[in-house]
Design a protein around this motif. Structure first.
Motif, mmCIF file in Angstrom:
data_model
loop_
_atom_site.group_PDB
_atom_site.id
_atom_site.type_symbol
_atom_site.label_atom_id
_atom_site.label_comp_id
_atom_site.label_asym_id
_atom_site.label_seq_id
_atom_site.Cartn_x
_atom_site.Cartn_y
_atom_site.Cartn_z
ATOM 1 N N GLY A 184 0.790 -1.219 0.000
ATOM 2 C CA GLY A 184 0.000 0.000 0.000
ATOM 3 C C GLY A 184 0.823 1.270 0.000
ATOM 4 N N PRO A 188 0.856 4.148 3.720
ATOM 5 C CA PRO A 188 -0.609 4.147 3.568
ATOM 6 C C PRO A 188 -1.326 4.461 4.881
ATOM 7 C CG PRO A 188 0.198 1.898 3.705
ATOM 8 C CD PRO A 188 1.419 2.783 3.709
ATOM 9 N N TYR A 232 -5.281 8.561 0.652
ATOM 10 C CA TYR A 232 -5.485 7.169 1.060
ATOM 11 C C TYR A 232 -6.813 7.082 1.805
ATOM 12 C CZ TYR A 232 -4.312 2.430 2.481
ATOM 13 O OH TYR A 232 -4.308 1.070 2.645
ATOM 14 N N GLY A 240 -7.214 2.171 0.189
ATOM 15 C CA GLY A 240 -6.591 2.322 -1.129
ATOM 16 C C GLY A 240 -6.348 3.780 -1.463
ATOM 17 N N TRP A 241 -5.445 4.007 -2.435
ATOM 18 C CA TRP A 241 -5.137 5.367 -2.874
ATOM 19 C C TRP A 241 -6.121 5.813 -3.948
ATOM 20 C CZ3 TRP A 241 -1.862 8.565 -0.491
ATOM 21 C CH2 TRP A 241 -0.907 8.007 0.369
ATOM 22 N N THR A 242 -6.484 7.083 -3.907
ATOM 23 C CA THR A 242 -7.371 7.660 -4.909
ATOM 24 C C THR A 242 -6.697 8.877 -5.528
ATOM 25 O OG1 THR A 242 -8.478 9.136 -3.336
ATOM 26 C CG2 THR A 242 -9.397 6.910 -3.617
ATOM 27 N N PRO A 252 -10.069 5.543 -7.980
ATOM 28 C CA PRO A 252 -9.248 4.591 -7.225
ATOM 29 C C PRO A 252 -8.036 4.163 -8.057
ATOM 30 C CG PRO A 252 -11.571 3.960 -7.193
ATOM 31 C CD PRO A 252 -11.429 5.036 -8.223
ATOM 32 N N ALA A 273 -5.154 1.430 -8.922
ATOM 33 C CA ALA A 273 -4.852 0.013 -8.788
ATOM 34 C C ALA A 273 -3.438 -0.155 -8.250
ATOM 35 C CB ALA A 273 -4.985 -0.672 -10.144
ATOM 36 N N ALA A 274 -3.178 -1.288 -7.608
ATOM 37 C CA ALA A 274 -1.819 -1.590 -7.180
ATOM 38 C C ALA A 274 -0.922 -1.726 -8.398
ATOM 39 C CB ALA A 274 -1.799 -2.871 -6.359
ATOM 40 N N VAL A 284 2.019 1.862 -6.504
ATOM 41 C CA VAL A 284 1.454 1.413 -5.234
ATOM 42 C C VAL A 284 1.933 -0.008 -4.999
ATOM 43 C CG1 VAL A 284 -0.659 0.938 -3.937
ATOM 44 C CG2 VAL A 284 -0.572 2.888 -5.512
ATOM 45 N N ARG A 317 2.238 -3.650 -4.174
ATOM 46 C CA ARG A 317 1.228 -4.704 -4.159
ATOM 47 C C ARG A 317 1.271 -5.472 -2.836
ATOM 48 N NH1 ARG A 317 -0.242 -5.910 -9.557
ATOM 49 N NH2 ARG A 317 1.085 -4.886 -11.105
#
Length: 259
Positions: A17, A32, A73, A77-79, A104, A106-107, A128, A130
């Protein structure tokens, strides 16, 4: 900056994260933490008022907003949100307009292109970490095989040929060899560059990869249907970009070439 220095293949071990963000002039690593926000943009003006950011992007480009976007965050998850005056461009031609909903992330690796003055765009690389790979060395979590390593000439030719792929334009196609040869002659004055020299470098890479099994196993397993009229060069460039053997920062090799 070469592919060997890519953010996608060079982040340090970190907890899942963790966000790594980098521009041409700046870089940041962020844990994160719920509610944490990272702002990016041109930053404050000469008077030092307004536009404080954690990641500087397009510092001398007045077309970039002082606060052009933010990464937050939220809910595990990150946006990404556009807080600027011009759209952010994402892979596959997707645009994130000003004032749109948070997107959003994705990793893994995501390039974001910040539009500036005229035809200028500024790259922000996001990675990001994983959950399954706390110390990635590539999108699949392992270094690329030696066969995928490109020589200086090969990288430059392939960046010229595949610049539309590196810009993540929708439905990209390779630059014609004749046009690629003209760009090479401009970038390498005094050297002999024609369509035969361009074709030779491309074929060298294609043959080397074929001798070592062609596509990476991860690419073969996730391979999408190829478009009608797909050419060997299209397949090669798609594979090189997907494997991060070629990455958006390689576009810096084209500095000085009119877009």
């Amino acid at each position: 900056m070469s592919g060997r220095d890519s953010l996608a293949r060079g982040v340090r071990p970190a907890q899942p994260g963790t966000l790594h963000a980098r521009s041409a002039a700046d870089g940041i690593e962020v844990a994160p933490l719920p509610g944490l926000t990272v702002r990016f943009g041109r930053g404050p003006g000469e008077e030092g008022a307004g536009g404080d950011v954690e990641l500087s992007v397009g510092r001398s480009d007045q077309g970039v907003s002082r606060r052009h976007g933010e990464l937050t965050y939220l809910e595990g998850g990150w946006t990404l949100r556009n807080t600027g005056q011009q759209a952010l461009r994402l892979p596959r031609g997707r645009l994130l307009p000003p004032g749109s909903d948070r997107l959003p992330l994705a990793a893994g690796y995501t390039p974001v292109f910040v539009r500036g003055s005229g035809f200028r765009e500024h790259l922000v690389e996001l990675y990001v970490v994983r959950p399954e790979t706390a110390g990635p060395e590539g999108l699949a979590g392992a270094p690329l095989p030696a066969a995928w390593a490109l020589s200086e000439d090969e990288r430059l030719v392939l960046v010229v040929l595949g610049q539309r792929y590196l810009r993540h334009e929708p439905d990209p196609r390779p630059l014609p060899y004749r046009q690629a040869a003209e760009v090479m002659a401009f970038l390498r004055p005094g050297e002999r560059w024609g369509t035969a020299e361009v074709a030779s470098r491309v074929e060298d890479v294609r043959r080397r990869l074929a001798r070592h099994g062609g596509r990476l196993p991860a690419l073969r397993a996730e391979e999408a249907p190829e478009p009608q009229g797909c050419t060997p060069d299209h397949r090669l460039l798609t594979d090189l970009v997907a494997a991060t053997a070629l990455v958006p920062p390689d576009l810096g090799l084209l500095d000085g070439v009119a877009g």
